[in-house]
Structures are given as structure tokens and as C-alpha cells.
Design a protein around this motif. Structure first.
Motif, PDB file in Angstrom:
ATOM      1  N   SER B 484       0.517  -1.200  -0.226  1.00 13.28           N
ATOM      2  CA  SER B 484      -0.176   0.023  -0.135  1.00 13.28           C
ATOM      3  C   SER B 484       1.262   1.246   0.101  1.00 13.28           C
ATOM      4  N   TRP B 485       0.149   2.469  -0.997  1.00 17.48           N
ATOM      5  CA  TRP B 485       1.086   3.740  -0.760  1.00 17.48           C
ATOM      6  C   TRP B 485       0.368   5.218  -0.194  1.00 17.48           C
ATOM      7  N   SER B 538      -8.220   4.159  -5.116  1.00 22.08           N
ATOM      8  CA  SER B 538      -8.518   3.924  -6.839  1.00 22.08           C
ATOM      9  C   SER B 538      -9.645   3.575  -6.911  1.00 22.08           C
ATOM     10  N   TYR B 539      -9.829   3.475  -8.153  1.00 22.42           N
ATOM     11  CA  TYR B 539     -11.162   2.679  -8.817  1.00 22.42           C
ATOM     12  C   TYR B 539     -10.313   1.540  -9.367  1.00 22.42           C
ATOM     13  N   GLN B 540      -9.398   2.136 -10.634  1.00 24.25           N
ATOM     14  CA  GLN B 540      -8.802   0.689 -10.976  1.00 24.25           C
ATOM     15  C   GLN B 540      -7.402  -0.419 -10.402  1.00 24.25           C
ATOM     16  N   GLY B 541      -7.638   0.022  -9.416  1.00 23.15           N
ATOM     17  CA  GLY B 541      -6.229  -0.508  -9.175  1.00 23.15           C
ATOM     18  C   GLY B 541      -4.914  -0.240  -9.648  1.00 23.15           C
ATOM     19  N   GLN B 542      -4.447   1.114  -9.456  1.00 26.40           N
ATOM     20  CA  GLN B 542      -3.555   1.389 -10.332  1.00 26.40           C
ATOM     21  C   GLN B 542      -1.776   0.902 -10.043  1.00 26.40           C
ATOM     22  N   LEU B 543      -2.129   1.026  -8.937  1.00 27.52           N
ATOM     23  CA  LEU B 543      -0.547   0.296  -8.006  1.00 27.52           C
ATOM     24  C   LEU B 543      -0.165  -1.136  -8.794  1.00 27.52           C
ATOM     25  N   TRP B 544      -1.702  -1.869  -8.523  1.00 28.84           N
ATOM     26  CA  TRP B 544      -1.771  -3.274  -8.979  1.00 28.84           C
ATOM     27  C   TRP B 544      -1.336  -3.164 -10.186  1.00 28.84           C
ATOM     28  N   ARG B 545      -1.942  -2.217 -11.339  1.00 30.88           N
ATOM     29  CA  ARG B 545      -1.602  -2.713 -13.191  1.00 30.88           C
ATOM     30  C   ARG B 545       0.354  -2.146 -13.540  1.00 30.88           C
ATOM     31  N   PHE B 560      -6.867  -4.380  -3.895  1.00 31.02           N
ATOM     32  CA  PHE B 560      -8.265  -3.846  -3.343  1.00 31.02           C
ATOM     33  C   PHE B 560      -8.011  -2.092  -3.499  1.00 31.02           C
ATOM     34  N   ALA B 561      -9.198  -2.268  -4.434  1.00 34.30           N
ATOM     35  CA  ALA B 561      -9.222  -1.110  -4.528  1.00 34.30           C
ATOM     36  C   ALA B 561     -10.577   0.209  -4.722  1.00 34.30           C
ATOM     37  N   ARG B 562     -10.838   1.233  -4.276  1.00 36.67           N
ATOM     38  CA  ARG B 562     -11.730   2.015  -3.771  1.00 36.67           C
ATOM     39  C   ARG B 562     -10.949   3.254  -3.908  1.00 36.67           C
ATOM     40  N   PRO B 563     -12.914   3.795  -4.838  1.00 34.95           N
ATOM     41  CA  PRO B 563     -12.461   5.890  -4.695  1.00 34.95           C
ATOM     42  C   PRO B 563     -12.449   5.996  -3.308  1.00 34.95           C
ATOM     43  N   SER B 564     -12.545   7.256  -3.475  1.00 38.17           N
ATOM     44  CA  SER B 564     -12.010   7.924  -2.091  1.00 38.17           C
ATOM     45  C   SER B 564     -13.977   7.406  -1.223  1.00 38.17           C
ATOM     46  N   ALA B 592     -10.885 -13.811  -7.886  1.00 36.07           N
ATOM     47  CA  ALA B 592      -9.741 -12.928  -7.899  1.00 36.07           C
ATOM     48  C   ALA B 592     -10.657 -11.699  -7.616  1.00 36.07           C
ATOM     49  N   ALA B 593     -11.323 -11.010  -7.087  1.00 36.55           N
ATOM     50  CA  ALA B 593     -12.003  -9.812  -6.739  1.00 36.55           C
ATOM     51  C   ALA B 593     -12.186  -9.178  -8.407  1.00 36.55           C
ATOM     52  N   PRO B 594     -13.506  -8.378  -8.822  1.00 31.13           N
ATOM     53  CA  PRO B 594     -13.759  -8.171 -10.497  1.00 31.13           C
ATOM     54  C   PRO B 594     -12.752  -6.955 -10.370  1.00 31.13           C
ATOM     55  N   VAL B 595     -12.991  -6.711 -11.470  1.00 30.35           N
ATOM     56  CA  VAL B 595     -11.550  -5.335 -11.835  1.00 30.35           C
ATOM     57  C   VAL B 595     -11.843  -5.104 -13.472  1.00 30.35           C
TER      58      VAL B 595
END
Lengths: 289, 596
Positions: B484-485, B538-545, B560-564, B592-595
Motif C-alpha cells: 500500500s502507498w 482508486s477504482y482501477q487499482g493503479q499500483l497493481w496494474r 483492493f481498490a476503492r475510490p474515496s 479474484a475480485a472483479p476489476v
């Protein structure tokens, strides 16, 4: 100060990309001559430009040059001058650079009165991208982006900059290089923002005054016309004729220059210096009440 | 006895809700607690609603916690506008102004029954004691102090300081209002509330800072002497702070006519040889991206802070998000490798900002500090630290004897070439946004462009080895991972503790360098990992991608990404980790959680 500097001391080894006969050659020579007259060595000069044919100009001088991005020489020049007020700062670009994409910056450099000399090489056409309409193109001009004639009227650079409140507004042409050099020199000596519009013809996509000779025939010297450069209303009236008459000389020179932003900033530095916390104590700013 | 307390309060603009929160966090710091506070507003300029959420604890505070322990509603309409930020749970004590006239059973709390709901004539007490309703917040401070043992002396001294300018009578009236709150609390004991354990007085006094101001202070220490920017929420406090402080150090701040001019002026200052910074938020970053490309190709140091908010476009200016990572990494045309750093807390932004200047100067490049609205605007207690311990890097300027045959963009092995500046005789060169030869001459030669692109890229390679820009927690060989960041990293850190308590073997990696991607560091980290979560707002999971572009992220590691809109809680991370652990034990890949 080195009184012995000559125009050639400001001439770099780079070969201009301009078309033979381009008006910008004359502007370059005029700038080199003006800088020699000023006498500051090239390394104390920062010369900033945007994008376009004319914006290649800093590289043709020996000053520190910065050929930046389209429309943005003025913000960058301001940062230089505010950071190091001891430098002589010049900015240059074309009419598109200065009055289309970068038009929003002109008003602000004027109101800050930062001591920069801004030279616009105004040829009423986009040359580097091969002949599109520019913000100073006359209404009806046929170009590659106005094949049936332009539907828009031109912006008036002289009137705009006067109205913003600039302290020095002049116009010259490379057809009279010596006079242009003098205008640039005066602009540099003016203690504040100075604007020099140069009617620099594009001989390749030239619209109105395609030839220097024609241009010379059309020139009318403001001083010979009896214009008093401290008369702002008179300057407005003459500037109104941009696009129909080719006046050269100083439209307006503020008799008493206003303070520059960098000068005021220096005063503020002197005033506040005592209040600076030593670096190691800066966390004191975060002590709870 | 509680050793950790989460308080939320909401009311109308002008009720002094934020002032009450600030008084509390100041008192907490003075009395040696750790604390963190966020404030939230409606989008009105005046009026509207405002709230704060404060967590104070005897241990360091890593997140704002889960459901509130104490909820204070000056009126219900405004309180309920902050449903997500001020979650009421089964252990919450709710205190409300009886003036609102809402019977306990009617509180619309969407099915949640709080532990206790207490009506207090807050408005009436303020009117009786101060003569108007402006002192409601002071009454509330008294109530909280009385019921939860919050430090009265520290709160009172803060009140005294705050109202000193308004005369002794105002100070006295507010003291009376505070004391009335304390007295009311004593006379009406809570059924379920209990006091906070007081912290030993030996604790050193803590500081209180928000991330934006801390960032500005760090810039001064790093040697920044020029700031160009344009006001934009939630970054503006950086400019406001520097406008006040930087002139004292001989530096200049330009409030430019737009974002482009702001960053342009900073680039100009850097060209002139002065350390320079700009700060903004998402929309401003979009505008600045062309200038960032210019600084990259002209090889000029520049620090650009992006205090992220919800986007795209104007998005949600007042809500924190972490959705500008792709923009920070990729938003420029052409081949650009650009360092991106992210702080994890208010204290951390100090070091990260200094590091950003150091990297900018060392490698002659723009550096993006990816802060966010949460870190930027929340207040936090910070343990005092030694400012002089941070090394300060200066750009490599050519030595006088090098100036005789000076080549600005000389191809060196490291990719870094000494940089001159106007005023330096012999160092004259042409900087440009156009591709150039080693001497700075414009060129369209493909071979030169290839060489120069490689030079600009390779000079940042050493950054990928910077282990000090990564924090690792938990068991080294653990099969489960959290990554996480930014501001969410603290939540992941709490989740790690909770997960370990539940017997899960987990480790956590917190990158503070997001780009260039430190491939080897991630590779080593993921070696033992079978599953886990990459957590961000975030929504897209930008770090994961982003990581999947560079590293073999194990398949069991999901975003595990969710906007604010709804804050991520440590508990839900643990729930998901447990699920992944069970799936791994069954020998199946976790679902996997849907992305999108």
C-alpha cells in the motif's frame, strides 16, 4: 561592464533555419547590436523563447538561451528574472506564440512589471507549420486554414499591451535594422517590462508585406510624425491603426517607471530577513498553541 | 479505560466545529497523546455543513479508526450528510443538541443502534453563559473533557489564547461555557462511556502539522527559493504557507495567472540555478504536463507536488483519492522516465519533500511528490525530529576549469552531466524542449535522439536500488502480502497488526518511490508470497496494474481498490486476507475480485 563588446560577440555558431530573406535575420542582427551597446557579457543574459520560426532565435546568440514550448516564454522568463534579478532577461517569439496560445500570459507580466524585454516577430502568419492563419492575420486573408478568406479579425498587439499598462511599447521592422536595434536597446534600458512588436515579414507565406522593400516604403516614423512618446492617449490613437499603417518607433514610454516585482520582492526580503527561523528551528512553526 | 478514542462532530458552518477539533488536537499534543484529525466540508463557501473526525491514542495513530466512539451532532441534518466519514456503530456514544428536538428513537441511523444516545441542551447552555449560540463548540469541549477525561487545562489554555484578542470578558465567558460543559458531564454520568487513560506527563511535547504545511517547511529546509503555483484545492496551503515564510529566506513566491505559468516560472527559476517547486492537484497536473516534459528534456531540476483529489476533471475537490498514479507516471508525450515519490504521513512528507529536491538536483529532473488530500489537509501530531539530520543535495555544477570546454548535455556513463546557469561565464548553452546534441544544438537526428533518450532514462536507474525509499513490516517469509502507498499505508499497517493477531502470516511493503519501479525490491518481496492485496484509494487499482508491467506479481495478489467515497478500513482488509488465506489452504487460486 565591458564597453568593448561587439555585435559579433553575440553571434553563435548555429546556422539559422530561416528561409533566405526572412525578416528574422534582421531582428537577430538588431538584437546582437543592441546587446553590444548595452555591454553586458553574454553569460549574464538569459534569452527565452517559445516555439516557431522566430523562437529559434536564442540559439543564434551566445547568451544563455532557453527555447521552451509553444506560447510559454513569458512565464519561464519571469521565473528567471524573479529568481536572479541581476540577469538581463529577454523573451522572444512569434505572433502566434505571444498572442494566440500564450496570449493569457502577456497581461500578467505587464501588471507585475517584471523587467523583461519582450520582442515579438509579428508576420501575421504561421510560418514553421507552413502557412496557417495567425492571431494577427487580417480579416479575409487566404491561408491553408482559411482557403476562402479568414472570418476573423486580427488582435492588435500594440493596443493590447498598451491597455494592459506596459511602460514601454514600441514597433520596428528589420527593414531599418539600426532603428530597430535602438528600440531594443531602449527597451532593455527601460526599468520594467518592455514590449517591441517587430513587423518581420515572412517571405515564404507572406501575407501583406511580403517584401522588405515594400515594407520600407510603408514605414512612418513616429517621431517624425511629431508623436510625443509620453502621451498615452496619443499612443492609443496611433496603435489603433495597427494593420493599416506601419508606424515605427516608441508608441509609449512611461515618464516615471513603476516599481518592478523583483524590486519589491527584494525589499520584502530585506524587511523579513530577520524573521527567518534558523533551519534547525523550523519545526517551531508547528508547536501546539 | 479506553486508550484510544475516535470522536466525530458535525454542525452548520459557523458552529465552530473545526475550531473545536483543532482545540482538541492541540490539547492532545500538549498532553502527550498521539492524534490525527481530518475535517470535511460541504461544497459551500459560507454556511453549509462541516465536520471533523479525530482519533487520539496513547499509541501512534496510523489511521482514523473504524466506527466512532463518540459522535457529536449539533444538528441532525448536517451530521447525517457525513454518513461515510462519521460512521456510527454499536459502540458509539452519540451526543446531540436537544434543541434539534429529535427523539432518540427517531434518529435515522440506518438500522444501527448506538450504545448510548444523550441529548444535551448545548445551544441553551451557550446562550445562557455567553449570550449567543457562538459558544456551542466550547460547551461541547467541556462535555468531552468531563465525560472522556480529555485534558481540561490544555483545552482551557488554548481557549484563552484563541480569545485573548477579543478581550478578557470573552475569554471569561468561554471559560464559563467550557466549565459548564464539564459540570454537566459530571452531573449526568454516561452509562457506557469511560475515560481515556491520561498519558504520562514525561512525554515530550508533540507538534501539530498538516501535510501541506509540512511540505512547505521541508521545501525551505531543502533549499527551495522559488515557488510558482496557482490556487487549487486541496494543495493551496502549500502556496499560502510559502507566501508567508519563503520571503523571509530570500525566496520568492509567484501566484501565477494559471497552472502552466506557475510551473513555467518554477522551471525558469531552476534554469537560473535556484531550487524551485510548484504544487497543485489533479486538474492542475493535467495542465502542467507539457511543462514537465520540457523540464525532463531540458534536464532541469524541479519538484512538483500533486495533492490528489477525486477526479477526473474537477471531480470531488474536497475528497482525497489516489487515482493520479497513472497520470504522475505517464502524463507526458514521448519517452519520459520521471521519479514519483509518495509520502505516507504528515511527518513523512517532510523527508519525502527533501528527498524529492535531492533527487531533482542530483539527476536534473522533475520529481513528482504524490501526496493526497488526506495527508495534505489532515492535522496530525508529530514527534519532534532533527531537521539538520536530512542531507541536502546540490546540483553538479561545472568546476571553473571545466568551463573552458563546457558541454552541457555531455553523454556520461551515469547520464548526469554538470549543469551551468546564467551568470556562469563559459557555461553558456541553449536549453530547449527540442531534441538537442550534447552541446545543446537543436537536432532532428534519430541517432542523437536515441542516445539522449537513453541518457535521460538511465540516469534514474540508481533510484531503483533505493531500499530506503521502501518500508517493510511483518514476517519476512510470510505467504500473504499487503502492498500500500500514500495515506492508505497506515490503514494497511493496522490491518497487518490485526491480521497477525488473528494468526495470519502477513507482511507489508510500503513503496515511497513509485516510479521508476524498483523491480528487484518487489521481486524479493513477492518471492515468498502466494496471495495478498495491493491497497489504494482508486477504482482501477493503479499500483497493481503498474506493478504488473514490471514485476511478476503473484496471481493470488489482487487489488483492493476503492475510490474515496467510503474510506478503506483495516477490518475489511483483514476479512479479505482471511478469505485469500482459506482459498490458498484449499490449494485453489483465490477467486479474484472483479476489476474493470
Amino acid at each position: 561592464m565591458q564597453a568593448t563588446l561587439q555585435a559579433k560577440d553575440f553571434k553563435s555558431d548555429l546556422k539559422p533555419i530561416w528561409c533566405p530573406g526572412c525578416g528574422d535575420f534582421g531582428v537577430l542582427s538588431a538584437i546582437q547590436r543592441a546587446l553590444a551597446a548595452i555591454g553586458r557579457p553574454p553569460h549574464e543574459i538569459a534569452f527565452v523563447s517559445g516555439i516557431g520560426c522566430s523562437s529559434r532565435i536564442p540559439g543564434y546568440t551566445t547568451a544563455y538561451g532557453f527555447n521552451t514550448i509553444h506560447g510559454r516564454p513569458l512565464p519561464i522568463a519571469q521565473g528567471i528574472k524573479l529568481a536572479k534579478p541581476e540577469l538581463l532577461v529577454l523573451a522572444a517569439g512569434g505572433d502566434g506564440d505571444g498572442f494566440s496560445i500564450g496570449g493569457g500570459h502577456v497581461a500578467h507580466v505587464v501588471r507585475r512589471n517584471i523587467d523583461i524585454t519582450y520582442i515579438v516577430m509579428d508576420n501575421q502568419i504561421y510560418g514553421l507549420t507552413k502557412g496557417q492563419l495567425s492571431p494577427t492575420s487580417p480579416r479575409g486573408l487566404k491561408s491553408v486554414t482559411s482557403p476562402y478568406g479568414s472570418l476573423e479579425g486580427p488582435i492588435n498587439p500594440l493596443l493590447s499591451v498598451l491597455a494592459y499598462g506596459a511602460g514601454y511599447v514600441a514597433q520596428g521592422t528589420p527593414a531599418d535594422m539600426a532603428a530597430l536595434a535602438k528600440l531594443i536597446e531602449d527597451g532593455i534600458r527601460y526599468p520594467g517590462f518592455a514590449f517591441i512588436n517587430v513587423q518581420s515579414p515572412c517571405i515564404t507565406y507572406g501575407s501583406v508585406d511580403a517584401q522588405l522593400k515594400q515594407q520600407k516604403a510603408a514605414m512612418q516614423d513616429l517621431r517624425a510624425l511629431g508623436h510625443d512618446s509620453s502621451n498615452k492617449l496619443g499612443a492609443y490613437a496611433l496603435a489603433e491603426e495597427y494593420g493599416t499603417k506601419l508606424y515605427t518607433g516608441v508608441f509609449y514610454r512611461k515618464p516615471v517607471a513603476e516599481p518592478t516585482m523583483e524590486g519589491l520582492a527584494a525589499e520584502r526580503h530585506a524587511m523579513l530577513r530577520e524573521k527567518a527561523l534558523p533551519k534547525s528551528d523550523i519545526l517551531k512553526l508547528f508547536a501546539p498553541a | 479505560m479506553r486508550q484510544d478514542l475516535v470522536i466525530g462532530m458535525a454542525g452548520a458552518g459557523g458552529d465552530g466545529v473545526i475550531a473545536a477539533g483543532e482545540a482538541l488536537i492541540a490539547a492532545a499534543a500538549i498532553d502527550g497523546y498521539h492524534a490525527r484529525m481530518t475535517k470535511s466540508f460541504g461544497s459551500q463557501i459560507r454556511g453549509g455543513e462541516s465536520s471533523f473526525r479525530l482519533r487520539m491514542s496513547t499509541a501512534p495513530v496510523l489511521s482514523l479508526g473504524g466506527a466512532l466512539d463518540v459522535a457529536v451532532a449539533l444538528n441532525w441534518d448536517d451530521f447525517l450528510r457525513f454518513g461515510a466519514e462519521l460512521p456510527v456503530g454499536g459502540r458509539t456514544t452519540v451526543i446531540y443538541d436537544s434543541k434539534t428536538g429529535v427523539a432518540t428513537s427517531q434518529i435515522p441511523l440506518t438500522g444501527i443502534t448506538p450504545a448510548e444516545v444523550v441529548a444535551v441542551p448545548i445551544d441553551q447552555m451557550a446562550r445562557d453563559l455567553v449570550g449567543n449560540d457562538r459558544a456551542k463548540n466550547t460547551v461541547v469541549l467541556g462535555l468531552l473533557s468531563g465525560w472522556f477525561g480529555l485534558p481540561a487545562a490544555a483545552i482551557l489554555s488554548g481557549l484563552k489564547k484563541r480569545f485573548a484578542a477579543k478581550g478578557e470578558e470573552t475569554v471569561k465567558r468561554n471559560e464559563d461555557a467550557f466549565n459548564a460543559g464539564v459540570k454537566y458531564a459530571q452531573e449526568h454520568p454516561l452509562a457506557k462511556g469511560s475515560t481515556l487513560a491520561p498519558v504520562a506527563k514525561t512525554t515530550a511535547k508533540r507538534l501539530i502539522a498538516d501535510g501541506n504545511t509540512m511540505c512547505g517547511a521541508a521545501a525551505i529546509v531543502a533549499g527551495c527559493r522559488f515557488f510558482g503555483g496557482y490556487p487549487i484545492t486541496p494543495s493551496t496551503e502549500i502556496m499560502q504557507f510559502l507566501t508567508k515564510e519563503l520571503f523571509k529566506y530570500g525566496g520568492t513566491v509567484l501566484q501565477a495567472e494559471d497552472e502552466i505559468a506557475g510551473v513555467g516560472a518554477a522551471i525558469g527559476a531552476s534554469f537560473a540555478g535556484v531550487k524551485a517547486m510548484t504544487a497543485t492537484s489533479g486538474p492542475g497536473m493535467s495542465l502542467k504536463s507539457e511543462m514537465l516534459g520540457l523540464a525532463t528534456i531540458a534536464e532541469l531540476p524541479l519538484v512538483c507536488v500533486n495533492v490528489q483529489r477525486g477526479g477526473p476533471s474537477t471531480g470531488i475537490p474536497t475528497k482525497s483519492e489516489q487515482s493520479d498514479l497513472f497520470q504522475a507516471v505517464f502524463s507526458a508525450h514521448g519517452d519520459v522516465v520521471r521519479p514519483v515519490l509518495a509520502p505516507v504521513s504528515v511527518a513523512d512528507i517532510f523527508g519525502i519533500t527533501i528527498e524529492a529536491f535531492n533527487i531533482a538536483e542530483a539527476y536534473q529532473t522533475p520529481v513528482i511528490v504524490l501526496s493526497d488530500g488526506d495527508i495534505g489537509q489532515r492535522k496530525e501530531t508529530v514527534d519532534p525530529f532533527n531537521v539538520d539530520a536530512f542531507p541536502i543535495v546540490e546540483r553538479d555544477r561545472p568546476a571553473p576549469d571545466e568551463l573552458a570546454a563546457y558541454t552541457r548535455f555531455k553523454l556520461t556513463e551515469s547520464g548526469v552531466s554538470p549543469i551551468s546557469e546564467p551568470g556562469m561565464a563559459g557555461g553558456n548553452y541553449l536549453a530547449s524542449g527540442i531534441e538537442h546534441t550534447q552541446s545543446g544544438a537543436p537536432t532532428a537526428a534519430g541517432s542523437v535522439h536515441a542516445e539522449m533518450t537513453a541518457k535521460r532514462s538511465r540516469k534514474l536507474d540508481p533510484l531503483k536500488k533505493r531500499k530506503d525509499l521502501f518500508q517493510e513490516y511483518g514476517r519476512a517469509g510470510a505467504p500473504l502480502a499487503l502492498v500500500s502507498w500514500g495515506s492508505v499505508a497506515g490503514i494497511a499497517q493496522e490491518a497487518l497488526t490485526l491480521a497477525e493477531r488473528e494468526g495470519l502470516r502477513v507482511k507489508l511493503l510500503v513503496p515511497r518511490l513509485l516510479y521508476p519501479v524498483a523491480e528487484e525490491i518487489y521481486r524479493a518481496f513477492f518471492k515468498s508470497v502466494q496471495g495478498g492485496l495491493i491497497v489504494e484509494q482508486s477504482y482501477q487499482g493503479q499500483l497493481w496494474r503498474l506493478l504488473r508491467m514490471f514485476v511478476n506479481v503473484p496471481d493470488g495478489v489482487e487489488p483492493f481498490a476503492r475510490p474515496s467515497a467510503v474510506p478503506i478500513s483495516p477490518e475489511e482488509l483483514v476479512t479479505r486476507l482471511k478469505h485469500i488465506a482459506v482459498e490458498l489452504q484449499r490449494g485453489r487460486m483465490p477467486e479474484a475480485a472483479p476489476v474493470e
